[in-house]
Design a protein around this motif. Structure first.
Motif, PDB file in Angstrom:
ATOM      1  N   LEU A   1       0.822  -1.213   0.000  1.00 64.19           N
ATOM      2  CA  LEU A   1       0.000   0.000   0.000  1.00 64.19           C
ATOM      3  C   LEU A   1       0.857   1.264   0.000  1.00 64.19           C
ATOM      4  CD1 LEU A   1      -2.823  -1.073   2.485  1.00 64.19           C
ATOM      5  CD2 LEU A   1      -3.026  -0.735   0.012  1.00 64.19           C
ATOM      6  N   LEU A   2       1.969   1.247   0.727  1.00 65.67           N
ATOM      7  CA  LEU A   2       2.861   2.408   0.733  1.00 65.67           C
ATOM      8  C   LEU A   2       3.482   2.632  -0.646  1.00 65.67           C
ATOM      9  CD1 LEU A   2       4.684   2.080   4.178  1.00 65.67           C
ATOM     10  CD2 LEU A   2       3.120   3.887   3.471  1.00 65.67           C
ATOM     11  N   ARG A   3       3.899   1.551  -1.278  1.00 64.44           N
ATOM     12  CA  ARG A   3       4.464   1.678  -2.634  1.00 64.44           C
ATOM     13  C   ARG A   3       3.411   2.226  -3.599  1.00 64.44           C
ATOM     14  NH1 ARG A   3       9.427  -0.844  -3.060  1.00 64.44           N
ATOM     15  NH2 ARG A   3       9.906  -2.302  -1.382  1.00 64.44           N
ATOM     16  N   GLN A   4       2.195   1.740  -3.449  1.00 68.97           N
ATOM     17  CA  GLN A   4       1.104   2.206  -4.307  1.00 68.97           C
ATOM     18  C   GLN A   4       0.825   3.685  -4.045  1.00 68.97           C
ATOM     19  OE1 GLN A   4      -2.462   0.003  -3.723  1.00 68.97           O
ATOM     20  NE2 GLN A   4      -3.559   0.956  -5.419  1.00 68.97           N
TER      21      GLN A   4
ATOM     22  N   ILE B   1       2.955   5.937  -2.892  1.00 69.81           N
ATOM     23  CA  ILE B   1       4.072   6.730  -3.420  1.00 69.81           C
ATOM     24  C   ILE B   1       3.949   6.869  -4.925  1.00 69.81           C
ATOM     25  CG2 ILE B   1       6.573   6.682  -3.805  1.00 69.81           C
ATOM     26  CD1 ILE B   1       6.811   5.421  -0.992  1.00 69.81           C
ATOM     27  N   SER B   2       3.593   5.773  -5.583  1.00 66.22           N
ATOM     28  CA  SER B   2       3.410   5.815  -7.037  1.00 66.22           C
ATOM     29  C   SER B   2       2.285   6.767  -7.419  1.00 66.22           C
ATOM     30  CB  SER B   2       3.119   4.403  -7.544  1.00 66.22           C
ATOM     31  OG  SER B   2       2.786   4.422  -8.901  1.00 66.22           O
ATOM     32  N   THR B   3       1.185   6.696  -6.686  1.00 62.18           N
ATOM     33  CA  THR B   3       0.052   7.586  -6.962  1.00 62.18           C
ATOM     34  C   THR B   3       0.436   9.035  -6.722  1.00 62.18           C
ATOM     35  OG1 THR B   3      -1.464   5.833  -6.281  1.00 62.18           O
ATOM     36  CG2 THR B   3      -2.367   8.056  -6.409  1.00 62.18           C
TER      37      THR B   3
ATOM     38  N   ASN C   1       1.875  14.381  -8.725  1.00 63.74           N
ATOM     39  CA  ASN C   1       2.863  15.456  -8.855  1.00 63.74           C
ATOM     40  C   ASN C   1       3.234  15.688 -10.312  1.00 63.74           C
ATOM     41  OD1 ASN C   1       2.924  15.938  -6.142  1.00 63.74           O
ATOM     42  ND2 ASN C   1       4.792  14.759  -5.752  1.00 63.74           N
ATOM     43  N   ASN C   2       3.423  14.614 -11.066  1.00 63.20           N
ATOM     44  CA  ASN C   2       3.768  14.745 -12.480  1.00 63.20           C
ATOM     45  C   ASN C   2       2.638  15.404 -13.253  1.00 63.20           C
ATOM     46  OD1 ASN C   2       6.271  13.629 -12.138  1.00 63.20           O
ATOM     47  ND2 ASN C   2       5.631  11.547 -12.697  1.00 63.20           N
TER      48      ASN C   2
END
Length: 130
Positions: A90-93, A95-97, A102-103
């Motif tokens: 969930l943390l990786r998800q 961060i990706s989100t 941000n992008n």
């Protein structure tokens, strides 16, 4: 003379018989006295050993409880690895989100002037109250 000899022999036999009866009559009381004497001498030491053993038993029970509790904690940690893997995912998800957000904001913000970050706060002006 034989009469005196006979009386002397009879007297010796009766004396020995009387002495034997006296010893037999008093032997149990002597044995009980020795037993009582032994108990009186050894009982305080036995009581001290008993209290020491009880103390050691209590300490051992406390240590056993602590070890059992630690073992159950370790087992529950092993069982929680699934939850930690889920949290990691969930943390990786997240961060990706966040990077995607941000992008996408970065592309749209190129057209607009950058705004200050909400985490950065401006210093407060000193108050003039006196």
């Amino acid at each position: 003379m034989e009469d005196q000899e006979m009386q002397l022999k009879v007297r010796r036999v009766t004396d020995k018989f009387t002495e034997s009866m006296y010893v037999l009559a008093n032997e149990p009381s002597v044995a009980l006295y020795r037993l009582q004497e032994h108990v009186r001498r050894s009982l305080p030491e036995l009581v001290q050993h008993k209290t020491d053993m009880q103390s050691w038993e209590e300490q051992s029970q406390g240590a056993i409880y602590t070890v059992e509790y630690a073992c159950s904690a370790v087992k529950s940690m092993n069982n929680s690895s699934l939850y930690f893997k889920n949290i990691d995912s969930l943390l990786r998800q997240a961060i990706s989100t966040k990077e995607q957000i941000n992008n996408s904001q970065g592309r749209s913000l190129n057209d607009v002037t950058p705004s200050p970050s909400p985490l950065v706060t401006a210093p407060l002006a000193p108050s003039t109250s006196s």
